[in-house]
Design an enzyme around this catalytic site. Structure first.
Site, PDB file in Angstrom:
ATOM      1  N   ASP A   1      -0.098  -5.349  -0.426  1.00  0.00           N
ATOM      2  CA  ASP A   1      -1.546  -5.441  -0.399  1.00  0.00           C
ATOM      3  C   ASP A   1      -2.045  -5.073  -1.803  1.00  0.00           C
ATOM      4  O   ASP A   1      -1.292  -4.625  -2.669  1.00  0.00           O
ATOM      5  CB  ASP A   1      -2.154  -4.554   0.696  1.00  0.00           C
ATOM      6  CG  ASP A   1      -3.531  -5.076   1.107  1.00  0.00           C
ATOM      7  OD1 ASP A   1      -4.104  -5.908   0.386  1.00  0.00           O
ATOM      8  OD2 ASP A   1      -4.039  -4.646   2.158  1.00  0.00           O
TER       9      ASP A   1
HETATM   10  C1  BGC Z   1      -6.922  -6.347   2.046  1.00  0.00           C
HETATM   11  C2  BGC Z   1      -6.041  -7.480   2.491  1.00  0.00           C
HETATM   12  C3  BGC Z   1      -6.405  -8.741   1.763  1.00  0.00           C
HETATM   13  C4  BGC Z   1      -6.303  -8.477   0.273  1.00  0.00           C
HETATM   14  C5  BGC Z   1      -6.574  -9.691  -0.582  1.00  0.00           C
HETATM   15  C6  BGC Z   1      -6.990  -6.220   0.533  1.00  0.00           C
HETATM   16  O1  BGC Z   1      -7.947  -5.317   0.135  1.00  0.00           O
HETATM   17  O2  BGC Z   1      -6.451  -5.153   2.623  1.00  0.00           O
HETATM   18  O3  BGC Z   1      -6.128  -7.652   3.885  1.00  0.00           O
HETATM   19  O4  BGC Z   1      -5.591  -9.795   2.160  1.00  0.00           O
HETATM   20  O5  BGC Z   1      -7.210  -7.467  -0.075  1.00  0.00           O
HETATM   21  O6  BGC Z   1      -7.888 -10.029  -0.620  1.00  0.00           O
END
Ligand code: BGC
Length: 772
Positions: free
Chosen positions: A310
């Site tokens: 993430d």
């Molecule tokens: C979130 C993810 C997301 C990623 C990309 C993160 O802050 O936890 O679920 O896919 O950002 O945007």
């Protein structure tokens, strides 16, 4: 190479502060649960051996320098948007220099073509980029939020929503969605409960599968299929006190029985990628967990895709206190099994040094690179890197009428009727004047909820007012007054009340459109209260005093505390954030053009103090039922019953369904032998309707204590007025398996109770025995 620019954000400050100061905790030392890696069911077809691909990738990798390999392991955002600190600018220079393997937050055929050209025309080896994006509940055509879709209990509809999302997204240059989120969530304080399928492991696992198959289709090489991502691995939904990104600590048994199965289901369905979670599990940040990423995911489950972190979660291992500095964090992540670094630039900046120092093996880097290149190959990008960037196709595809119809259909199916006193709904023909009151009554912005990234929230969404006006029978008027505000800071105000109450006074019925602003759920949107925010509750109480029938249409991304409303208003509809066509969908239900069929995928507590509350609780040694009424020394609260306001699986219909007693084909089964449980459901109401027939089981005595009920099957059926149907469920001991006391997976002989009914709280009961 341009200098690496970092903003002195909260995160990087913490990184600098902590660098060099902390020694890492040991890797999670857990026994691998099974020796042999079983190949998953190859639902998507992409895992089949492909010798031509193997040769192609081996030849390509033979030409790659270490830096070029590390480039493939790096995912950076474009400058469009981000959900965290921007750690790096100059992403275009990074693409040209081959320092990036994938880009996210970039879409449209034109823009992705432009960026792809930088990679395939500007770099030495011409390796195409993968474009990723958060296509969560629709791309342009927005479906209900994921929790809402789950309330449909309609796997075909959910799969179709994912399929349409993939068709639209792929037409805009996207190859990869960061979806489905398959985190089990049992704490409505956590804002991201809205992004998943709710609290249940069985329902959640089936929905995980449906979504993966919807995105990926049967064949990844088709230009309208995209890679799915099972996220956030793992246990992110169990953040302490519901506060986002907070610590997770649970027993290994709970992890295996509740939180991991939807991920296993996603692997079995062929999910091409996995995303790690921000949280730690048992003291180890997920992005550094060799146990999760290698022992469980690759070795036990046989996952063959690639693992991405993430957003900056490798960097965050420093403030977690797990890594002394970014270099060590990168080593821990790579050695744990993380293939691609999202946005942290940790691999980019440190990995070559780690290899030189012998801290990371080149074989491990090669394995990571190979898993990413394979996906590029399977997507067909080496044949034609621009195959997803076709402006003609884009124009012809997005917002197709049939997609909008599907969005309306899924939205109708996701709406849950929670109360309907004296059949006040559907609206009677005598309701000639309808007052729509409340901050969500005419708010386009809110209709599509959070994580509707490419969704148009300004013009396209149909509001409730618009839907009711469009569907109003001849001679019926629909008027609107906002009346209240959902902003936290407006709690004590009454500015709009007079106008709203005047409108209510001259109307036949009041539709109170209340709930939360769209960004009060989703990421970084945790709350310590589940009450209706702002001054909505006060207005609702004032509306009640007008004596008019009140129908509460709730729009939010979590269960709210609506105990007062349950007692006092006439009808309640949970409409979630219903998407682009939401206003029409709610109007269809209110006018009775669609008979509601949704069932809650998550328990509604009476108040926040009951949280976490879920239907598959343990019995305790002092269950309340064992004590006399009001007994003190039983497991209970002094001020609130133990029961929820609305149980998991609950939802009413304009029809009514009668359940016969359950019959079993045998009273005893041996391991492997099927048990068939049957029930006859009759539509005893005045109109056709759909019912979700649910099967629950309780294992009465186990080597470890067992939940009071577990969902083991369901079927959504449609019955005409007066029609009856016999539903048969088949179970074997495999369906009764759990992590036993010795940590092995399997069932145990003994007595079981089984229920078939309309929710987790009621049903016709039978008993059976599983013998040795
Ligand atoms: C979130 C993810 C997301 C990623 C990309 C993160 O802050 O936890 O679920 O896919 O950002 O945007």
């Amino acid at each position: 190479m341009p200098p690496i620019s970092r903003n002195l954000t909260r995160l990087t400050m913490a990184t600098l502060l902590l660098a060099g100061q902390l020694s890492p905790a040991p890797l999670l030392a857990k026994p691998a649960t099974s020796a042999s890696a079983k190949a998953p069911v190859d639902a998507a077809g992409w895992m089949r051996a492909d010798p031509k691909m193997d040769r192609f990738i081996a030849d390509l990798m033979a030409k790659m320098t270490l830096d070029e390999k590390i480039g493939q392991l790096t995912l950076l955002t474009s400058n469009w948007e981000s959900t965290g600190p921007t750690m790096r600018e100059g992403y275009k220079d990074d693409i040209r220099a081959g320092r990036v393997g994938a880009i996210f937050n970039a879409y449209t055929a034109k823009y992705t073509r432009e960026l792809q050209a930088l990679a395939v025309e500007g770099t030495r080896l011409k390796i195409p980029l993968i474009f990723g994006y958060d296509v969560i509940h629709g791309h342009r055509t927005i479906f209900p939020i994921s929790l809402g879709e789950a309330a449909s209990w309609d796997l075909q509809a959910i799969k179709k929503a994912a399929r349409i999302s993939a068709i639209e997204a792929s037409a805009e240059g996207i190859h990869w969605t960061f979806s489905p989120m398959v985190d089990i969530a049992r704490d409505p304080r956590w804002g991201r409960i809205s992004e998943g399928a709710g609290e249940d492991v069985y329902l959640g696992s089936l929905i995980a599968k449906a979504r993966v198959r919807g995105y990926q289709g049967e064949d990844l090489s088709r230009p309208d299929t995209i890679l799915a991502t099972a996220k956030h691995f793992a246990a992110y939904g169990a953040a302490q006190a519901g506060r986002d990104y907070h610590t997770v600590d649970m027993s290994e048994r709970t992890l295996r029985d509740i939180y991991l199965p939807p991920f296993k289901a996603a692997t079995d369905a062929g999910a091409a990628t996995f995303m790690t979670s921000f949280n730690e599990v048992d003291g180890v940040p997920a992005s550094g967990s060799r146990y999760l990423l290698t022992d469980v995911l690759r070795e036990k489950w046989g996952f063959k895709g690639f693992v991405v972190t993430d957003y900056t979660s490798i960097n965050e291992m420093v403030p977690h206190g797990y890594s002394a500095d970014l270099k060590q964090a990168g080593e821990q992540a790579m050695n744990a099994g993380v293939d691609m670094d999202m946005q942290g630039a940790v691999y980019m900046e440190n990995l070559a040094k780690s290899v030189a120092e012998g801290k990371v093996d080149t074989a491990r880097i090669d394995a990571a690179v190979k898993s990413i290149l394979e996906m590029k190959y399977r997507l067909g990008l080496f044949d034609d890197p621009y195959r997803y960037a076709d402006e003609k196709r884009e124009k012809a595809t997005i917002y197709k009428p049939e997609f909008l119809d599907a969005a309306r259909d899924v939205a109708r199916k996701s709406i849950v009727l929670l109360k309907n006193k004296d059949n006040v709904l559907p609206l009677a023909a005598t309701a000639k004047s309808i007052a729509v009151i409340g901050p969500l009554g005419n708010s386009k912005d809110d209709m599509i909820g959070s994580w509707s990234a490419a969704g148009d929230r300004k013009t396209r969404p149909i509001t409730l007012l618009e839907g009711l006006q469009a569907g109003a029978p001849k001679g019926t008027t629909v008027a609107y007054a906002k009346g209240a505000s959902y902003a936290f800071e407006d709690a004590g105000k009454q500015d709009g009340f007079a106008e709203a109450l005047a409108l209510a006074a001259k109307s036949d019925v009041v539709i109170a459109a209340m709930g939360e602003r769209w960004d009060m759920t989703g990421e970084a949107a945790s709350r310590t209260s589940l009450d209706l925010p702002g001054n909505q509750q006060a207005l609702l109480e004032a509306l009640k005093r007008t004596g008019k029938p009140i129908i509460l249409v709730l729009m939010s991304g979590r269960p709210n505390s609506i105990e007062w409303a349950d007692t006092h208003v006439d009808a309640i509809l949970e409409a979630w954030y219903p998407g682009t066509m939401g206003g029409h969908a709610i109007a269809d239900v209110l006018y009775g053009d669609y008979n509601p069929s949704g069932k809650l995928p998550v328990t509604f507590p009476r108040n926040v103090g009951q949280v976490p509350i879920h239907y598959d609780m343990k019995n305790t040694g002092r269950p309340i039922e064992l004590g006399a009424p009001g007994a003190k020394y039983v497991s209970r609260y002094l001020n609130t019953p133990n029961t929820p306001l609305y149980p998991f699986g609950f939802g009413l219909s304009y029809a009514s369904f009668a359940y016969s007693p359950v019959t079993l084909n045998k009273a005893k089964i041996r391991p492997g032998e099927p048990l068939t449980a049957s029930v006859t459901v009759t539509n005893s109401g005045a109109r056709a309707g759909e019912e979700v027939v649910q099967l629950y089981v309780r294992d009465l005595v186990g080597s470890v204590t067992r939940p009071v009920k577990e969902l083991k099957g369901f079927e959504k059926i449609s019955l005409k007025k007066g029609e009856k149907r016999t539903i048969r469920f088949t179970l074997t001991d495999a369906d009764l398996a759990f992590t036993r006391q010795d940590m092995s997976w399997g069932s145990e002989p003994g007595q079981y109770t089984l229920w078939i009914g309309p929710s987790s709280a009621t049903g016709s009961e039978a008993s059976f025995e599983l013998t040795e």
